[in-house]
Write a protein that holds these residues in place. Sequence first.
Motif, PDB file in Angstrom:
ATOM      1  N   ASN A  49      45.111  67.809  18.088  1.00  0.00           N
ATOM      2  CA  ASN A  49      46.117  68.716  17.540  1.00  0.00           C
ATOM      3  C   ASN A  49      46.771  69.455  18.705  1.00  0.00           C
ATOM      4  OD1 ASN A  49      47.600  70.786  16.260  1.00  0.00           O
ATOM      5  ND2 ASN A  49      46.192  70.830  14.529  1.00  0.00           N
ATOM      6  N   PRO A  50      47.731  68.819  19.385  1.00  0.00           N
ATOM      7  CA  PRO A  50      48.374  69.444  20.549  1.00  0.00           C
ATOM      8  C   PRO A  50      49.019  70.788  20.235  1.00  0.00           C
ATOM      9  CG  PRO A  50      48.919  67.109  20.418  1.00  0.00           C
ATOM     10  CD  PRO A  50      48.231  67.465  19.132  1.00  0.00           C
ATOM     11  N   GLU A  51      49.586  70.925  19.046  1.00  0.00           N
ATOM     12  CA  GLU A  51      50.223  72.187  18.672  1.00  0.00           C
ATOM     13  C   GLU A  51      49.204  73.320  18.659  1.00  0.00           C
ATOM     14  OE1 GLU A  51      52.504  74.314  14.849  1.00  0.00           O
ATOM     15  OE2 GLU A  51      51.973  72.182  14.779  1.00  0.00           O
ATOM     16  N   LEU A  52      48.046  73.064  18.084  1.00  0.00           N
ATOM     17  CA  LEU A  52      47.002  74.074  18.004  1.00  0.00           C
ATOM     18  C   LEU A  52      46.431  74.386  19.385  1.00  0.00           C
ATOM     19  CD1 LEU A  52      45.417  75.847  16.085  1.00  0.00           C
ATOM     20  CD2 LEU A  52      43.833  73.959  15.712  1.00  0.00           C
ATOM     21  N   ALA A  53      46.229  73.361  20.207  1.00  0.00           N
ATOM     22  CA  ALA A  53      45.727  73.573  21.562  1.00  0.00           C
ATOM     23  C   ALA A  53      46.695  74.426  22.369  1.00  0.00           C
ATOM     24  CB  ALA A  53      45.505  72.228  22.251  1.00  0.00           C
ATOM     25  N   ASP A  54      47.984  74.169  22.213  1.00  0.00           N
ATOM     26  CA  ASP A  54      48.993  74.952  22.933  1.00  0.00           C
ATOM     27  C   ASP A  54      49.006  76.390  22.453  1.00  0.00           C
ATOM     28  OD1 ASP A  54      51.427  75.108  24.710  1.00  0.00           O
ATOM     29  OD2 ASP A  54      52.357  75.630  22.802  1.00  0.00           O
ATOM     30  N   LEU A  55      48.873  76.596  21.156  1.00  0.00           N
ATOM     31  CA  LEU A  55      48.838  77.952  20.602  1.00  0.00           C
ATOM     32  C   LEU A  55      47.663  78.738  21.172  1.00  0.00           C
ATOM     33  CD1 LEU A  55      49.366  78.924  16.882  1.00  0.00           C
ATOM     34  CD2 LEU A  55      47.426  79.826  18.134  1.00  0.00           C
ATOM     35  N   ALA A  56      46.478  78.098  21.198  1.00  0.00           N
ATOM     36  CA  ALA A  56      45.286  78.766  21.716  1.00  0.00           C
ATOM     37  C   ALA A  56      45.431  79.078  23.202  1.00  0.00           C
ATOM     38  CB  ALA A  56      44.058  77.893  21.474  1.00  0.00           C
ATOM     39  N   ALA A  57      45.943  78.124  23.981  1.00  0.00           N
ATOM     40  CA  ALA A  57      46.089  78.335  25.419  1.00  0.00           C
ATOM     41  C   ALA A  57      47.058  79.468  25.721  1.00  0.00           C
ATOM     42  CB  ALA A  57      46.556  77.038  26.087  1.00  0.00           C
ATOM     43  N   ARG A  58      48.158  79.541  24.979  1.00  0.00           N
ATOM     44  CA  ARG A  58      49.131  80.614  25.205  1.00  0.00           C
ATOM     45  C   ARG A  58      48.540  81.985  24.866  1.00  0.00           C
ATOM     46  NH1 ARG A  58      52.839  80.588  21.794  1.00  0.00           N
ATOM     47  NH2 ARG A  58      52.471  78.667  20.598  1.00  0.00           N
ATOM     48  N   PHE A  59      47.781  82.053  23.772  1.00  0.00           N
ATOM     49  CA  PHE A  59      47.181  83.326  23.373  1.00  0.00           C
ATOM     50  C   PHE A  59      46.156  83.786  24.409  1.00  0.00           C
ATOM     51  CE2 PHE A  59      44.132  85.613  20.360  1.00  0.00           C
ATOM     52  CZ  PHE A  59      44.857  86.789  20.403  1.00  0.00           C
ATOM     53  N   ILE A  60      45.319  82.865  24.890  1.00  0.00           N
ATOM     54  CA  ILE A  60      44.322  83.233  25.880  1.00  0.00           C
ATOM     55  C   ILE A  60      44.983  83.707  27.169  1.00  0.00           C
ATOM     56  CG2 ILE A  60      42.387  82.391  27.270  1.00  0.00           C
ATOM     57  CD1 ILE A  60      41.835  82.743  24.247  1.00  0.00           C
ATOM     58  N   LYS A  61      46.042  83.041  27.572  1.00  0.00           N
ATOM     59  CA  LYS A  61      46.767  83.446  28.785  1.00  0.00           C
ATOM     60  C   LYS A  61      47.344  84.844  28.614  1.00  0.00           C
ATOM     61  CE  LYS A  61      48.182  82.067  32.895  1.00  0.00           C
ATOM     62  NZ  LYS A  61      47.249  81.593  33.945  1.00  0.00           N
ATOM     63  N   GLN A  62      47.876  85.129  27.438  1.00  0.00           N
ATOM     64  CA  GLN A  62      48.481  86.440  27.183  1.00  0.00           C
ATOM     65  C   GLN A  62      47.457  87.564  27.236  1.00  0.00           C
ATOM     66  OE1 GLN A  62      50.242  85.547  23.373  1.00  0.00           O
ATOM     67  NE2 GLN A  62      52.262  85.132  24.223  1.00  0.00           N
ATOM     68  N   ILE A  63      46.266  87.327  26.710  1.00  0.00           N
ATOM     69  CA  ILE A  63      45.264  88.401  26.672  1.00  0.00           C
ATOM     70  C   ILE A  63      44.371  88.401  27.909  1.00  0.00           C
ATOM     71  CG2 ILE A  63      45.255  88.446  24.151  1.00  0.00           C
ATOM     72  CD1 ILE A  63      42.622  86.914  24.190  1.00  0.00           C
ATOM     73  N   GLY A  64      44.458  87.348  28.740  1.00  0.00           N
ATOM     74  CA  GLY A  64      43.713  87.325  29.987  1.00  0.00           C
ATOM     75  C   GLY A  64      42.232  87.080  29.841  1.00  0.00           C
ATOM     76  N   PHE A  65      41.829  86.312  28.835  1.00  0.00           N
ATOM     77  CA  PHE A  65      40.399  86.056  28.640  1.00  0.00           C
ATOM     78  C   PHE A  65      39.933  84.947  29.576  1.00  0.00           C
ATOM     79  CE2 PHE A  65      36.745  84.035  26.605  1.00  0.00           C
ATOM     80  CZ  PHE A  65      35.959  85.144  26.326  1.00  0.00           C
ATOM     81  N   THR A  66      38.672  85.022  29.982  1.00  0.00           N
ATOM     82  CA  THR A  66      38.041  83.955  30.748  1.00  0.00           C
ATOM     83  C   THR A  66      36.660  83.677  30.171  1.00  0.00           C
ATOM     84  OG1 THR A  66      37.269  83.279  32.946  1.00  0.00           O
ATOM     85  CG2 THR A  66      37.186  85.617  32.460  1.00  0.00           C
ATOM     86  N   GLY A  67      36.287  82.403  30.106  1.00  0.00           N
ATOM     87  CA  GLY A  67      34.997  82.042  29.539  1.00  0.00           C
ATOM     88  C   GLY A  67      35.141  81.069  28.392  1.00  0.00           C
ATOM     89  N   VAL A  68      34.079  80.959  27.598  1.00  0.00           N
ATOM     90  CA  VAL A  68      34.029  80.037  26.460  1.00  0.00           C
ATOM     91  C   VAL A  68      34.561  80.731  25.214  1.00  0.00           C
ATOM     92  CG1 VAL A  68      32.515  78.656  24.993  1.00  0.00           C
ATOM     93  CG2 VAL A  68      32.067  78.797  27.447  1.00  0.00           C
ATOM     94  N   ILE A  69      35.322  80.008  24.416  1.00  0.00           N
ATOM     95  CA  ILE A  69      35.817  80.545  23.149  1.00  0.00           C
ATOM     96  C   ILE A  69      35.500  79.591  22.006  1.00  0.00           C
ATOM     97  CG2 ILE A  69      37.720  81.790  24.256  1.00  0.00           C
ATOM     98  CD1 ILE A  69      39.580  79.579  22.965  1.00  0.00           C
TER      99      ILE A  69
END
Length: 415
Positions: A259-279
């Motif tokens: 699901n590339p759309e979902l993967a892109d959504l998750a990656a953008r959100f993580i980048k915006q909030i600056g999280f690092t680690g496992v989700i």
Amino acid sequence: MPVEADREVPGLIVKFGDYPLHHGGVGAIRSLGRLGVPMYAVTEDRYTPAAASRYLTRAFPWRTTGTEEPEALVEGLLRIGRRIGRLAVLIPTDEEAAVLIAEHQEALGGRFLFPRVDPLLPRRLASKQGLHDLCVEHGIASPAAAFPQSYEDIAAFAEKARFPVVAKNREAFLRRSRPAVNGTTRIATREGLLSLARDWGEHPGVILQEYLPREDAEDWIVHAYFDRDSTPLAMFTGVKVRSWPPHAGMTANAYVVDNPELADLAARFIKQIGFTGVIDLDLRFDRRDGQYKLLDFNPRMGAQFRLFENESGVDVVRALHLDLTGRPVPEGEQRAGHRYIVENIDLPALLAYRRSGYTTPHAPARPSGTELAWLAGDDPLPFLTMLARFVRPGAKHLYQLWRANRRGGHTGSGA
């Protein structure tokens, strides 16, 4: 590129609370143990499935509730670290552990390796209100929600709400002695809401959320590992076929689905909030408006993480260990069509879903392979230990959950 882990750096499974039948911890022990990484684990006692694994170097029995003073939990981890005798990678399996590690990085940093993250972010992500606010701030779709501060607020909400609604504990990661609701609870009527709310106290710690009809929705999951720059080194997407309790609980059966759309959504959100680690993310696709709505953000490995592995043999726990020990994380496509089954809860879930008639359109007709949560040919004792502990108290637990489901009060964490 094959996975080559640093065998000089052990892993430590960290959990707080009394839940010995946790297949995620067993999966993490096996995943790194099969690479030759020495594995240690915090367990309730010496007779849990995790403690029985052939890949576990040593169990550290430590009964906790998750409500202890943070300083006592930190000191307990440091004591374990001294007994291990060398730097170890911390692998939290619950929100309490993930939050504690993030908020006490300086104290724990001398003994352990873990992703360095904004100390306040994991607590905010694990909180239903904190997550909702972050979604609003960054334009991520989530179910409409209200956060009542009093019984009067609930009464006012009930007057205009569209039922059914969903009630959850606002701070779901905190194991309180008397939570307002037992996990996710579907409330069918205004009268039912007002009746339940009388027991929630002067300051109800609940979130009241829009109900997304299961006939118009699909449950998706995202597991990933992000490096210090919030760049995904391992990203996986899948669809949840069954959960227990039905539609609101722990994953019982799931498939890897691209699901590339979902993967892109998750990656953008993580980048915006600056999280690092496992989700571990739970999202529900709402067919009525075509949006993926974020329900839960677990800032740690999910119990079903072994569903996901790429062609190079990397899962999120291996990616975590490799990255923190300075090793490259091999790339590769995810194993599309792979299936994951949690043996002790999938059978009752299957019966419940057949009764409801619910199906998942994106689930493949046939799996490309199957991973069992408990049974493994090279490590059979955790499965046998699970059965021994599950049969007597577990059967009663399943019956209670089934009764709750039949009454319409779905409970569960969505882990």
